[in-house]
Design a protein around this motif. Structure first.
Motif, PDB file in Angstrom:
ATOM      1  N   GLU A  96       3.173  -1.092   0.175  1.00  0.00           N
ATOM      2  CA  GLU A  96       1.847  -2.095   0.481  1.00  0.00           C
ATOM      3  C   GLU A  96       1.725  -1.800   2.174  1.00  0.00           C
ATOM      4  O   GLU A  96       0.616  -1.484   2.479  1.00  0.00           O
ATOM      5  CB  GLU A  96       2.102  -3.432   0.158  1.00  0.00           C
ATOM      6  CG  GLU A  96       3.167  -4.164   1.033  1.00  0.00           C
ATOM      7  CD  GLU A  96       2.765  -5.866   0.920  1.00  0.00           C
ATOM      8  OE1 GLU A  96       1.712  -6.386   0.402  1.00  0.00           O
ATOM      9  OE2 GLU A  96       3.698  -6.533   1.023  1.00  0.00           O
TER      10      GLU A  96
ATOM     11  N   SER B 123      -0.754  -4.119  -9.547  1.00  0.00           N
ATOM     12  CA  SER B 123      -0.152  -3.510  -8.056  1.00  0.00           C
ATOM     13  C   SER B 123      -0.325  -2.055  -8.133  1.00  0.00           C
ATOM     14  O   SER B 123      -0.610  -1.599  -7.191  1.00  0.00           O
ATOM     15  CB  SER B 123       1.183  -3.808  -8.321  1.00  0.00           C
ATOM     16  OG  SER B 123       1.911  -3.637  -9.610  1.00  0.00           O
ATOM     17  N   THR B 147      -0.005  -8.401  -2.320  1.00  0.00           N
ATOM     18  CA  THR B 147       0.237  -7.478  -3.311  1.00  0.00           C
ATOM     19  C   THR B 147       1.666  -7.851  -4.182  1.00  0.00           C
ATOM     20  O   THR B 147       2.502  -8.092  -3.706  1.00  0.00           O
ATOM     21  CB  THR B 147       0.329  -5.919  -2.956  1.00  0.00           C
ATOM     22  OG1 THR B 147       1.593  -5.699  -2.166  1.00  0.00           O
ATOM     23  CG2 THR B 147      -0.844  -5.545  -2.034  1.00  0.00           C
ATOM     24  N   ALA B 148       1.768  -7.393  -5.328  1.00  0.00           N
ATOM     25  CA  ALA B 148       2.819  -7.232  -6.222  1.00  0.00           C
ATOM     26  C   ALA B 148       3.393  -8.651  -6.629  1.00  0.00           C
ATOM     27  O   ALA B 148       4.684  -8.690  -6.398  1.00  0.00           O
ATOM     28  CB  ALA B 148       3.833  -6.189  -5.553  1.00  0.00           C
ATOM     29  N   THR B 182      -2.757  -8.338  -5.797  1.00  0.00           N
ATOM     30  CA  THR B 182      -2.302  -7.443  -6.956  1.00  0.00           C
ATOM     31  C   THR B 182      -1.151  -8.392  -7.557  1.00  0.00           C
ATOM     32  O   THR B 182      -0.341  -8.621  -6.790  1.00  0.00           O
ATOM     33  CB  THR B 182      -2.233  -6.172  -6.455  1.00  0.00           C
ATOM     34  OG1 THR B 182      -1.169  -6.008  -5.830  1.00  0.00           O
ATOM     35  CG2 THR B 182      -3.503  -5.762  -5.580  1.00  0.00           C
TER      36      THR B 182
END
Ligand SMILES: Cc1cc2nc3c(=O)[nH]c(=O)nc-3n(C[C@H](O)[C@H](O)[C@H](O)COP(=O)(O)OP(=O)(O)OC[C@H]3O[C@@H](n4cnc5c(N)ncnc54)[C@H](O)[C@@H]3O)c2cc1C
Ligand SMILES: Nc1ncnc2c1ncn2[C@@H]1O[C@H](COP(=O)(O)O)[C@@H](O)[C@H]1O
Lengths: 322, 257
Positions: A96, B123, B147-148, B182
């Motif tokens: 990320e 993701s 995210t994730a 995500t």
């Protein structure tokens, strides 16, 4: 030309995948700089030097006490100017942050890279796609090449000659917007969550062949009888709710590389294989002699795990007492 | 009331052997079924839950060929109430192209009075694994992104997302809406479609959009399949009689207690 490596740390130093990434970066033949964001553990600079980093860039301050990918990306961007390649390990954090950097620098990013070579002004990389069942060749052009390195693409090895890194504090402009997405709180996991799995010397893997949530008794006993052993499972096992997700090995679980992986009732689908293929020795126990796990393993026993594993446990106990 | 947009990608359902197309640029999916990644299944589940809990709607979006309507209908059968297809060849697009095309649709809808307070994505897609579309979309829309994560809920107008921390614990984010999140699989169990759900899904009109720009592509040169390693397995035996040979191996490797 220099390569910048974003390093993730834990209490003991740079984490293994970051050390792999430093090793990978040296392979490009350029000078390697490391960037560390936030507090680092004692001895970190020496360790990064041992892995060949000649400069350690350090971003520290209130903006980094709680993790925010955007703030980390701001730190990397502030250091990226003089580097032709910026890379991080292919962890969720590494992925990320590099993706944020890609947006800020309007650059292309390659995820899950396993090899890279210079090609004129650009970088030619091979990366894992389709969960590891295929490789993609990709060219990174532009003034900076951004990539993440797939776990276990290389083995972490210190440099032949250790460097004594110069530590340079970074002055990072972090905006309020970058801090909107800070971690507001963390909660400790159960003490035996995936950390133990990834550091185990032996992983006893169990798949659908375990049969039910009650089918793990003998497998857990086997982990008790072996030295520093943990249970790892396939996704079928976690999806069916037989075992918790943190035990999952594979593309969407932990990557393990123990001295021994004992794959019991696991077919060896590529998504599982990616997570354990770098184990030093693989022993498969499976009813199907043609299962991919069996044909790809070093050793195999053909038959029902519910008969074989208790017999192994019995033999281990017998020898321990004898 | 939270309006959620969830983005999914049609991908081949890889079982065993895969083969490549003649130009070596993509997987030959002619004999394969199609699916979405497990991360996106979790994102769809969370989108429907958030919409239901807040009295909002969940819209599903894909950028893909006409075939991708199959994946949109599956999401409609689960409880999404509207579907948008951006008509383009997904394999010719890079993550920046996909993000830009989705951002254009979001902006266009916003101009027409429909805001998506929360955009959920996987993701990473299970074919390219780029890990970028959600983040690039957030930048294109100037929205915060995390995210994730494995769970997402909306509490008092704030998005609360929880994901795995690197040390094995969990970490929690709170972000203002509109936001992009995500999702990684593992936090929720995706529901199954009901028969009435399937019937309803058939009747929903799929809205179509077209990208207003030429794709830059992903930088992909070619795909390669790794050489299958020749089997070198040593069979230690069959059934419980093999136990002694197994324990011999354990002793040789020095892994017994
Ligand atoms: C995007 C994506 C991500 C994925 N990520 C992961 C991941 O991270 N990890 C993962 O594991 N999977 C993952 N998968 C799923 C993967 O494709 C397989 O479905 C899964 O690994 C199969 O699990 P299994 O081997 O336990 O089950 P199966 O494939 O059903 O195999 C069971 C095996 O057990 C054997 N067996 C049955 N009974 C016995 C018995 N009594 N004794 C001995 N052997 C027996 C059978 O011969 C067979 O070989 C992912 C899939 C996708 C699409
Ligand atoms: N063609 C597409 N259509 C809709 N959503 C997509 C598409 N490609 C990627 N996405 C979304 O973006 C996520 C991350 O994809 P990627 O960055 O390509 O790994 C996926 O899990 C999807 O949710």
């Amino acid at each position: 030309m220099t390569t910048l490596v974003l390093v993730e740390t834990d209490e003991s130093g740079a984490v293994e995948v970051s050390r792999e990434t430093l090793t990978f970066a040296r392979g490009l033949g350029d000078e390697v700089h490391a960037i560390v964001v936030g507090d680092g553990p004692a001895g970190l600079v020496e360790q990064l030097g041992a892995y060949g980093a000649t400069v350690v860039l350090h971003a520290d301050g209130d903006a980094f006490t709680a993790y925010s990918a955007a703030a980390w990306a701001a730190a990397v961007v502030s250091a990226a100017g003089d580097h032709s390649v910026v890379m991080a390990a292919g962890t969720p954090r590494g992925m990320e942050v590099v993706a944020h950097v890609a947006c800020r620098l309007d650059a292309t990013m390659a995820a899950n890279v396993v090899s890279a070579e210079r090609d004129g002004d650009g970088l030619l990389v091979a990366r894992q796609v389709l969960g590891g069942s295929a490789m993609e060749d990709m060219r990174l052009d532009g003034s900076v090449a951004l990539l993440t390195v797939a776990g276990h693409a290389v083995e972490a090895k210190p440099a032949d000659a250790a460097a004594t890194p110069e530590v340079r504090p970074l002055d990072v402009a972090v905006s309020d917007a970058d801090l909107r997405t800070r971690v507001v709180r963390t909660e400790a996991g159960e003490p035996d969550e995936s950390g133990q799995l990834t550091s185990a010397r032996v992983v006893v893997g169990a798949g659908r062949g375990a049969g039910s949530a009650d089918g793990f008794k003998d497998l857990l006993e086997l982990t008790d009888l072996l030295d520093n052993a943990s249970l790892g499972v396939s996704r079928v096992v976690t999806s069916l709710g037989w075992r918790p997700h943190h035990e999952q090995v594979g593309q969407t679980g932990s990557r393990v590389s123990p001295d021994l992986y004992v794959a019991c009732g696991i077919s060896g689908a590529i998504q599982h294989w990616t997570g354990m293929s770098s184990s030093k020795t693989i022993l498969a126990i499976n009813t199907d002699p043609d299962a991919p796990m069996v044909t790809k393993a070093h050793y195999a026993v053909i038959g029902d795990l519910h008969e074989i594993v208790p017999a192994i446990n019995e033999e281990l106990r017998r020898r321990a007492n004898g | 009331m939270t309006n959620v947009l969830v983005c999914i990608k049609r991908v081949p359902d890889l079982g065993g052997e895969i083969s490549l197309t003649a130009d070596g640029r993509s997987v030959d999916d002619s004999g394969l079924g199609h699916t979405i990644s497990a991360h996106e299944e979790a994102a769809v589940e969370l989108a429907i839950t958030v919409a239901k809990d807040t009295g909002g709607e969940a819209t599903v979006l894909t950028l893909g060929s006409d075939d991708a309507v199959e994946q949109l209908r599956n999401a409609l059968a689960l409880g999404c109430t509207a579907a948008i297809r951006i008509d383009a060849d997904a394999s010719a697009q890079g993550p920046a192209d996909v993000a830009r095309a989705i951002a254009d649709v979001v902006r266009e809808r916003e101009a027409g009075g429909t805001t998506y307070d929360l955009v959920l994505l996987g993701s990473d897609a299970s074919d390219t694994g780029d890990f970028q579309v959600g983040i690039r979309l957030a930048y294109a829309l100037d929205r915060p992104v995390v995210t994730a994560v494995s769970t997402v809920s909306v509490q008092d107008g704030t998005v609360v997302a929880r994901g795995a921390a690197p040390d094995g614990g969990s970490e929690v984010y709170e972000l203002p809406m509109p936001a992009v999140v995500t999702v990684m699989e593992g936090g929720v169990e995706p529901r199954y479609p009901s028969i009435p759900g399937r019937m309803k899904a058939k009747k929903v009109a799929i809205e179509e959009a077209a990208p207003g720009f030429g794709a830059a592509g992903s930088g992909r040169l070619r795909l390669r399949l790794p050489e299958p390693a020749p089997s070198q397995v040593t069979i230690l035996g069959e059934g419980p009689q093999a136990a002694a040979a197994v324990v011999d191996l354990f002793e040789k490797l020095g892994v017994t207690r």
